[in-house]
Structures are given as structure tokens and as C-alpha cells.
Design a protein around this motif. Sequence first.
Motif, PDB file in Angstrom:
ATOM      1  N   GLY A   1       0.826  -1.359   0.122  1.00 25.68           N
ATOM      2  CA  GLY A   1      -0.033   0.077   0.088  1.00 25.68           C
ATOM      3  C   GLY A   1       0.854   1.153   0.008  1.00 25.68           C
ATOM      4  N   VAL A   2       2.151   1.140  -0.402  1.00 28.18           N
ATOM      5  CA  VAL A   2       2.946   2.426  -0.445  1.00 28.18           C
ATOM      6  C   VAL A   2       2.520   3.256  -1.656  1.00 28.18           C
ATOM      7  N   VAL A   3       2.059   4.582  -1.399  1.00 29.62           N
ATOM      8  CA  VAL A   3       1.569   5.290  -2.345  1.00 29.62           C
ATOM      9  C   VAL A   3       2.781   6.427  -2.710  1.00 29.62           C
ATOM     10  N   ALA A   4       3.780   6.429  -1.990  1.00 27.17           N
ATOM     11  CA  ALA A   4       4.758   7.526  -2.255  1.00 27.17           C
ATOM     12  C   ALA A   4       6.108   7.075  -1.493  1.00 27.17           C
ATOM     13  N   ILE A   5       7.225   7.562  -2.150  1.00 34.24           N
ATOM     14  CA  ILE A   5       8.762   7.124  -1.526  1.00 34.24           C
ATOM     15  C   ILE A   5       9.111   8.678  -1.237  1.00 34.24           C
ATOM     16  N   VAL A   6       9.602   8.860   0.087  1.00 37.65           N
ATOM     17  CA  VAL A   6      10.489  10.131   0.276  1.00 37.65           C
ATOM     18  C   VAL A   6      11.802   9.678   0.559  1.00 37.65           C
ATOM     19  N   THR A   7      12.841  10.124  -0.340  1.00 43.23           N
ATOM     20  CA  THR A   7      14.201   9.496  -0.136  1.00 43.23           C
ATOM     21  C   THR A   7      15.238  10.682   0.085  1.00 43.23           C
ATOM     22  N   SER A   8      16.372  10.587   0.809  1.00 40.55           N
ATOM     23  CA  SER A   8      17.093  11.669   1.074  1.00 40.55           C
ATOM     24  C   SER A   8      18.384  11.039   1.898  1.00 40.55           C
ATOM     25  N   GLU A   9      19.512  11.570   1.805  1.00 37.75           N
ATOM     26  CA  GLU A   9      20.459  11.362   2.784  1.00 37.75           C
ATOM     27  C   GLU A   9      20.519  12.010   3.995  1.00 37.75           C
ATOM     28  N   ASP A  10      19.778  13.123   4.126  1.00 35.39           N
ATOM     29  CA  ASP A  10      19.458  14.114   5.081  1.00 35.39           C
ATOM     30  C   ASP A  10      18.086  14.574   5.120  1.00 35.39           C
TER      31      ASP A  10
ATOM     32  N   VAL B   1       6.028   1.016 -11.492  1.00 36.05           N
ATOM     33  CA  VAL B   1       4.749   0.514 -10.757  1.00 36.05           C
ATOM     34  C   VAL B   1       3.826   1.544 -10.118  1.00 36.05           C
ATOM     35  N   GLY B   2       4.068   2.857 -10.408  1.00 37.17           N
ATOM     36  CA  GLY B   2       3.129   3.663  -9.989  1.00 37.17           C
ATOM     37  C   GLY B   2       3.210   4.598  -8.692  1.00 37.17           C
ATOM     38  N   VAL B   3       4.648   4.338  -8.398  1.00 40.85           N
ATOM     39  CA  VAL B   3       4.906   4.809  -6.807  1.00 40.85           C
ATOM     40  C   VAL B   3       5.838   6.230  -7.013  1.00 40.85           C
ATOM     41  N   PRO B   4       5.249   7.315  -6.932  1.00 41.46           N
ATOM     42  CA  PRO B   4       6.104   8.379  -7.362  1.00 41.46           C
ATOM     43  C   PRO B   4       7.180   8.602  -6.160  1.00 41.46           C
ATOM     44  N   VAL B   5       8.414   8.972  -6.620  1.00 34.70           N
ATOM     45  CA  VAL B   5       9.616   9.290  -5.686  1.00 34.70           C
ATOM     46  C   VAL B   5       9.605  10.752  -5.366  1.00 34.70           C
ATOM     47  N   LEU B   6       9.648  11.314  -4.206  1.00 32.65           N
ATOM     48  CA  LEU B   6       9.774  12.704  -3.966  1.00 32.65           C
ATOM     49  C   LEU B   6      10.944  12.999  -3.049  1.00 32.65           C
ATOM     50  N   ARG B   7      11.437  14.154  -3.218  1.00 36.57           N
ATOM     51  CA  ARG B   7      12.547  14.686  -2.110  1.00 36.57           C
ATOM     52  C   ARG B   7      11.702  14.987  -0.913  1.00 36.57           C
ATOM     53  N   PRO B   8      12.364  15.086   0.285  1.00 37.07           N
ATOM     54  CA  PRO B   8      11.832  15.647   1.603  1.00 37.07           C
ATOM     55  C   PRO B   8      11.392  17.022   1.609  1.00 37.07           C
ATOM     56  N   HIS B   9      11.799  17.896   0.827  1.00 32.22           N
ATOM     57  CA  HIS B   9      11.304  19.295   0.603  1.00 32.22           C
ATOM     58  C   HIS B   9      10.210  19.436  -0.074  1.00 32.22           C
ATOM     59  N   GLU B  10       9.584  18.652  -0.478  1.00 26.39           N
ATOM     60  CA  GLU B  10       8.359  18.672  -1.315  1.00 26.39           C
ATOM     61  C   GLU B  10       7.134  18.316  -0.629  1.00 26.39           C
ATOM     62  N   VAL B  11       7.000  19.072   0.354  1.00 21.67           N
ATOM     63  CA  VAL B  11       5.922  18.638   1.230  1.00 21.67           C
ATOM     64  C   VAL B  11       4.620  18.906   0.730  1.00 21.67           C
ATOM     65  N   GLN B  12       4.406  20.035   0.099  1.00 25.04           N
ATOM     66  CA  GLN B  12       3.392  20.374  -0.456  1.00 25.04           C
ATOM     67  C   GLN B  12       2.783  19.308  -1.700  1.00 25.04           C
ATOM     68  N   GLU B  13       3.545  18.784  -2.472  1.00 25.45           N
ATOM     69  CA  GLU B  13       3.345  17.810  -3.348  1.00 25.45           C
ATOM     70  C   GLU B  13       3.000  16.623  -2.653  1.00 25.45           C
ATOM     71  N   LEU B  14       3.517  16.244  -1.598  1.00 27.40           N
ATOM     72  CA  LEU B  14       3.403  15.189  -0.760  1.00 27.40           C
ATOM     73  C   LEU B  14       1.958  15.132  -0.036  1.00 27.40           C
ATOM     74  N   LEU B  15       1.642  16.266   0.409  1.00 31.50           N
ATOM     75  CA  LEU B  15       0.371  16.649   0.819  1.00 31.50           C
ATOM     76  C   LEU B  15      -0.807  16.432   0.053  1.00 31.50           C
ATOM     77  N   ASN B  16      -0.626  16.861  -1.080  1.00 29.97           N
ATOM     78  CA  ASN B  16      -1.634  16.660  -2.191  1.00 29.97           C
ATOM     79  C   ASN B  16      -1.859  15.394  -2.570  1.00 29.97           C
ATOM     80  N   LEU B  17      -0.651  14.506  -2.665  1.00 35.33           N
ATOM     81  CA  LEU B  17      -0.877  12.992  -2.874  1.00 35.33           C
ATOM     82  C   LEU B  17      -1.327  12.462  -1.777  1.00 35.33           C
ATOM     83  N   VAL B  18      -1.168  12.649  -0.553  1.00 35.24           N
ATOM     84  CA  VAL B  18      -1.523  12.069   0.520  1.00 35.24           C
ATOM     85  C   VAL B  18      -3.217  12.145   0.673  1.00 35.24           C
TER      86      VAL B  18
END
Length: 216
Positions: A137-146, A189-206
Motif C-alpha cells: 500500500g505504499v503510495v509515495a517514497i520520500v528519499t534523501s540522505e538528510d 509500478v506507479g509509486v512517485p519518488v519525492l524529495r523531503p522538501h516537496e511537502v506540498q506535493e506530498l500532502l496533495n498526494l496524501v
Amino acid sequence: MIGIIGYQDAGKTTVAEALIRMASARGLRVALIKHDGHADDGRTPSWEKPGSDTERAAAAGARWTMIASRGGWLLHDWTASEQDAEQWLGVLRRSVGHAWAEIDLIVVEGAKRSPFPKVAVVRNDAEWTRLAAASRGVVAIVTSEDTRDCSGSGGRQAVGERQAVGERQAVGERQAVGERQAVGERQAVGVPVLRPHEVQELLNLVLASAVTVVRD
């Protein structure tokens, strides 16, 4: 309702905090359920002070202890039988009573195996591979070294400036040795990959992906 999952120190709390801040700024009323895996073995949880009055009362036989003031309250069921996020959701509903109808978004931090949609917070592809095997059920991935700069618009601007002077180059170099292929497989497979600063985009997706909780 949406989950935030990931391994220890991956940045789950930072992402959850930024998501809650952005949602609150939009006028949404948010609740948080946090899974404390360290307390699953029955030991006194870290959120209870060692030797506190409530811990002593529990040791003496009290099942429930409550700390209360004009500023809020904290209720602890020391022999709770609830084992998963769906049951914890029921506890939240019973605890808040009529205020349940006022909640617009519930964020659950942890609970990898729960059935509702989730955001995976990972530091590298190896962590994502492990999470994908343990969760669904993962709908998005947030990835960053920091992930420490995951915040609102100010944090987004600051991270963007740093990316402009070097992070894109670093990411490009990693992609050149294989990350493009791994990210491409996720997107396939339809899972968008976001950077942690893309909070607005993440909230819209959530908000588009979150499970609706019945309120009656």
C-alpha cells in the motif's frame, strides 16, 4: 488516514511533522498515532518517566493512569490488548469522543504491516527493497540522505538553493551508476519518488490517497 513508515533514523518523524504542519496551515485538523516499537516487549515505555508517580501506581496494580491539567491530558492503559494500527484507531476514537468528527486527517507513524496507504521514508534503495517486501500500500517514497530540512516553504526554498549548487550534481552522479534504473522501476509500478522538501506535493498526494474513516 495515511501511514508514514521507514526504518529507525530514516526521518519518519521529520516527514510526519512537516506533513502535519502543512496540513494545519491549510486549516485541516490533524491527529497523530505513533507506534513505539521499543515498548512492544512490555517494558516501561520511554514516554513514561522512570520512577514517576504513574509508573509507581501501575506497579502497585493500577491498569489506567492519567496525567491531567488545564493544558491537556495523557491517558495510559498499562495492559492494553490492542496490537495494530486499526485497533489503535479505535482507541483514539473512543478517547476523543465527540471531537472525533472534527478530525480531518490521521497520520500513523510506524505500523509497516497495516493495510492502509503509506508513505515510505528511506535513505537508499536497499531500505526501500526491505520495506517493499514487508509492507503493502505504499503510495509515495520520500528519499534523501538528510531529511532534517523537511519543512514548510522556507525549508523547501533553502533545500532548493542547496540543490541548485550541488545536490543535483551529486544525485546525477548516483543516477549515473544505477539509481535511475531503481527509481525508474518504482515509477513503473506507479509509486512517485519525492524529495523531503516537496511537502506540498506530498500532502496533495496524501489527501488523494488517504483512506476515509467513517465518522458516525
